[in-house]
Design an enzyme around this catalytic site. Structure first.
Site, PDB file in Angstrom:
ATOM      1  N   LYS A  98       2.609 -16.946  -8.642  1.00 14.59           N
ATOM      2  CA  LYS A  98       3.703 -16.171  -8.062  1.00 14.59           C
ATOM      3  C   LYS A  98       3.622 -16.212  -6.544  1.00 14.59           C
ATOM      4  CE  LYS A  98       4.239 -14.633 -12.360  1.00 14.59           C
ATOM      5  NZ  LYS A  98       3.372 -14.082 -13.386  1.00 14.59           N
ATOM      6  N   ASP A 145      -4.130  -5.641 -11.925  1.00 10.26           N
ATOM      7  CA  ASP A 145      -3.425  -6.917 -12.059  1.00 10.26           C
ATOM      8  C   ASP A 145      -2.384  -6.967 -10.939  1.00 10.26           C
ATOM      9  OD1 ASP A 145      -1.841  -9.072 -12.657  1.00 10.26           O
ATOM     10  OD2 ASP A 145      -1.195  -8.334 -14.624  1.00 10.26           O
ATOM     11  N   TRP A 148       3.830  -6.356 -18.430  1.00 16.41           N
ATOM     12  CA  TRP A 148       2.501  -6.952 -18.211  1.00 16.41           C
ATOM     13  C   TRP A 148       1.397  -5.963 -18.497  1.00 16.41           C
ATOM     14  CZ3 TRP A 148       2.237 -11.770 -18.861  1.00 16.41           C
ATOM     15  CH2 TRP A 148       3.262 -12.617 -18.443  1.00 16.41           C
TER      16      TRP A 148
HETATM   17  C1  LIG Z   1       2.870 -13.753 -14.527  1.00 16.11           C
HETATM   18  C2  LIG Z   1       2.063 -12.520 -14.713  1.00 16.11           C
HETATM   19  C3  LIG Z   1       0.964 -12.485 -15.595  1.00 16.11           C
HETATM   20  C4  LIG Z   1       0.582 -13.670 -16.457  1.00 16.11           C
HETATM   21  O1  LIG Z   1       0.032 -14.661 -15.702  1.00 16.11           O
HETATM   22  P1  LIG Z   1      -0.559 -15.997 -16.384  1.00 16.11           P
HETATM   23  O2  LIG Z   1      -1.177 -16.656 -15.213  1.00 16.11           O
HETATM   24  O3  LIG Z   1       0.589 -16.722 -16.991  1.00 16.11           O
HETATM   25  O4  LIG Z   1      -1.548 -15.577 -17.402  1.00 16.11           O
HETATM   26  C5  LIG Z   1       0.248 -11.328 -15.682  1.00 16.11           C
HETATM   27  N1  LIG Z   1       0.560 -10.246 -14.959  1.00 16.11           N
HETATM   28  C6  LIG Z   1       1.595 -10.230 -14.096  1.00 16.11           C
HETATM   29  C7  LIG Z   1       1.890  -8.995 -13.316  1.00 16.11           C
HETATM   30  C8  LIG Z   1       2.379 -11.369 -13.952  1.00 16.11           C
HETATM   31  O5  LIG Z   1       3.405 -11.370 -13.091  1.00 16.11           O
END
Ligand SMILES: *Cc1c(COP(=O)(O)O)cnc(C)c1O
Length: 364
Positions: free
Chosen positions: A198, A174, A104
């Site tokens: 998540k 993030d 990511w």
């Molecule tokens: C799932 C995830 C993303 C992407 O998320 P989207 O909502 O599909 O854009 C980005 N960073 C992390 C750490 C993730 O687990």
């Protein structure tokens, strides 16, 4: 009704049953509205109460200071990969520092590279992203526009338990796969963002917690829909937000607050759950091998391998038949991954641990 399995999906992921049940109860008509939450104006008093409650739940859970705004934006975390550099990097003449800990973080830097100058402050790729860096391994630029890190790498299962120190440079994070899993000090963050699917709701929204100081740095002349300032001035209601997703976020955060009892308790439970699986790995005499180094082991995503790909396929298949779903690892790491977010009950983790012990006894 069909049975619910223990769902170890990495995302969209399992949601707390009480939140789903409350949504079901009010699916056709929200009390007071006489219509579904999906059928009423985003400016109605009923929806206003919902979005304000969702924000308040985040504020209470994370103890968010008044210096930070809480926004609910569309486009998921991936939108933030682009939106952050468009707002804060473009035309600054400065670089942005990225800490590359896995898949990511690598996606995040690719988007920033299209917008401005980036630097790699640390790269775990040579070791196949098995750990997060220590502070003294970071190569940070004192002139950076910001420093970006990924608090939990969902695919590799490596997690930071302390924020990088940036010496006053805005810290962007993030936190898509570990937000609300434990208490953090939000005052350290310029932007803390996370996709909902998540750990706190269905897909369709990213929460973006942003400091007033960072808001003042936003470039002028951006398209409104991409401009953090416009979104903050309009309290996330510049345009129609995904109202049902925000409603679910309100219910899920209420569950963490009222039924779990806040993030200290959530954290204790999450640590206990993760420990059960890491113990199963560590006590397997090498039958199960964890991907992450012990100091960096995620409490949300447990990635592990078995002695052969055949055994891995068999493990995933037999687990599925026993009501333990979605244990296949991401193709870039292979093997298995158990995502054990907030809503995964400890009974589900215990069932997986028992299954792992059993499977090893039969096949080890
Ligand atoms: C799932 C995830 C993303 C992407 O998320 P989207 O909502 O599909 O854009 C980005 N960073 C992390 C750490 C993730 O687990």
């Amino acid at each position: 009704m069909a049975e619910r399995v223990y769902n170890f999906s990495a995302g969209p992921a399992t949601l707390p049953l009480p939140a789903l049940e409350e949504a079901r109860e009010h699916f056709l008509a929200l009390p007071g509205a006489g219509a579904s939450v999906m059928e009423i104006s985003h400016r109605s008093k009923e929806f206003t109460a919902i979005i304000e409650q969702a924000e308040q739940n985040f504020r209470t859970l994370l103890n968010i200071p008044d210096t930070h705004k809480v926004l609910f934006l569309q486009g998921g975390a991936s939108m933030q990969f682009a939106m952050a550099p468009i707002n804060l990097l473009q035309n600054t003449g400065k670089p942005a520092d990225y800490i590359l800990t896995g898949s990511w973080a690598s996606k995040a830097i690719k988007e920033a590279q299209k917008v401005g100058e980036t630097r790699v402050a640390w790269d775990g790729k040579a070791d196949n992203y098995v750990r997060v860096p220590k502070q003294d391994e970071l190569d940070l630029d004192a002139n950076a526009a910001y420093v970006h890190f990924t608090s939990n790498e969902t695919i590799q299962g490596v997690e930071f338990f302390e924020e990088p120190e940036t010496g006053g440079i805005p810290l962007l994070c993030d936190a898509s796969s570990d937000i609300l899993s434990r208490p953090i000090d939000v005052s350290k963050y310029g932007i803390l963002y996370a996709g909902a699917q998540k750990n706190f709701g269905p897909a369709g929204v990213a929460v973006v917690i942003i400091s007033d100081e960072v808001l003042q740095r936003v470039s002028d002349g951006l398209p409104s829909i991409l401009d953090y300032r416009v979104m903050a001035e309009n309290a996330s209601l510049y345009n129609t937000p995904p109202t049902f997703t925000i409603y679910m976020i309100m219910l899920v955060t209420k569950w963490v607050l009222e039924e779990i009892g806040g993030l200290d308790k959530m954290h204790a439970l999450n640590k206990q759950k993760a420990q059960m699986l890491y113990d199963a790995i560590d006590n397997s005499g090498g039958f199960y091998k964890g991907h992450a180094e012990p100091d960096s082991r995620s409490i949300m995503n447990v990635a592990f391998r078995l002695p052969s790909e055949e055994l891995e396929a068999q493990f995933i298949k037999e687990a599925g038949a026993s009501g333990l779903a979605a244990l296949k690892g991401h193709r870039s790491v292979g093997g298995c991954r158990a995502s054990i977010y907030n809503a995964m009950p400890i009974e589900g983790v215990q069932a997986l641990k028992d299954f792992m012990d059993d499977f090893m006894a039969k096949n080890g």
